[in-house]
Each structure stands twice: as structure tokens, then as C-alpha cells.
Design a protein around this motif. Structure first.
Motif: not given
Length: 134
Positions: A26-30, A61-67, A121-124
Motif C-alpha cells: 500500500e502506498p505510504k503517507v509521507a 503526500v502518498t507514495g514515493d513518486a509523489a514525494a 495536485p499530488i499534495v493532500e
């Protein structure tokens, strides 16, 4: 006997790693802290009193790609936030409700920047870890 144990472990190791990846698939929250903190003047309305702010900002953000995308576009994000903070008046930073409105506007602008650059938007969420105004 030791060779047999090593062979069994070698066969089981990929299974254990795959099982752990399944749990962690599952994507990780960072939370990405924008550092150094934002420091500058605001409410430059001609009054002799100098108004200064310091803001420690983190982006969720969620996921390594978003970070990675946020890190890549950090200079553009910082530029947008500096411009936003500099536009604030004394009333915009004087109470909790005003600071919450500023946080929401900052989130909106960061999302707009990333929407323009990445197509989404990427950023939550945007968090003020610390917001000091004088």
C-alpha cells in the motif's frame, strides 16, 4: 546439515520478502518538510513597525513518486509560498481562524502549482509545524 538449512532459507527468503512487500504494498503517507523554514516580512503597508513571520511547513503526500515530485518542484513551491506569505496583512495572521484560512490558501496554491507541472495536485495536505508572527 548446515548446507541444507542454508538452501531452505535461500528458497524461503524470496517468499518472506514478497509477503512483506504485499503488506507494505500500500502506498505510504509521507510528510515532506520544506526546509529551511520560511522567514520574511509581511504587511509592508508603509507603517514604521516591521512585521516578521517564520513558518515551518510540511506537505503530506502518498507514495514515493509523489514525494519525489514534490522534492523536484520544491523551488517552485517555495517561491509560491513566499509570495503568498508576503501578501498577508496583520489581520490575516492575527488569530487561529485567519491562520487556518492562510493554511488552506497555501494548500490550494501548492496544489495548483503541482497540477500545472505534473497534471495532478499530488499534495493532500499542508501543515504548519510552526507559525510565528511578530
Amino acid at each position: 546439515m548446515n548446507a541444507w538449512i542454508l538452501m531452505v532459507l535461500a528458497l524461503l527468503l524470496p517468499t518472506v520478502v514478497a509477503a512483506e512487500e504485499g503488506k507494505e504494498g500500500e502506498p505510504k503517507v509521507a510528510y515532506i518538510s520544506l526546509s529551511p523554514p520560511f522567514v520574511g516580512n509581511y504587511a509592508l503597508d508603509g507603517s514604521p513597525k516591521l512585521h516578521v513571520y517564520k513558518a515551518d511547513v510540511a506537505l503530506r503526500v502518498t507514495g514515493d513518486a509523489a514525494a519525489a515530485a514534490v522534492k523536484h518542484h520544491e523551488p517552485l513551491i517555495r517561491n509560491q509560498l513566499v509570495a503568498l506569505f508576503a501578501q498577508q496583512g496583520v489581520d490575516n495572521l492575527s488569530n487561529v481562524d485567519a491562520k487556518e484560512k492562510l493554511r488552506q490558501e497555501a494548500l490550494k496554491q501548492v496544489q495548483q502549482v503541482l497540477e500545472g507541472e505534473e497534471g495532478k495536485p499530488i499534495v493532500e495536505d499542508l501543515l504548519f509545524n510552526n507559525l510565528i508572527v511578530q
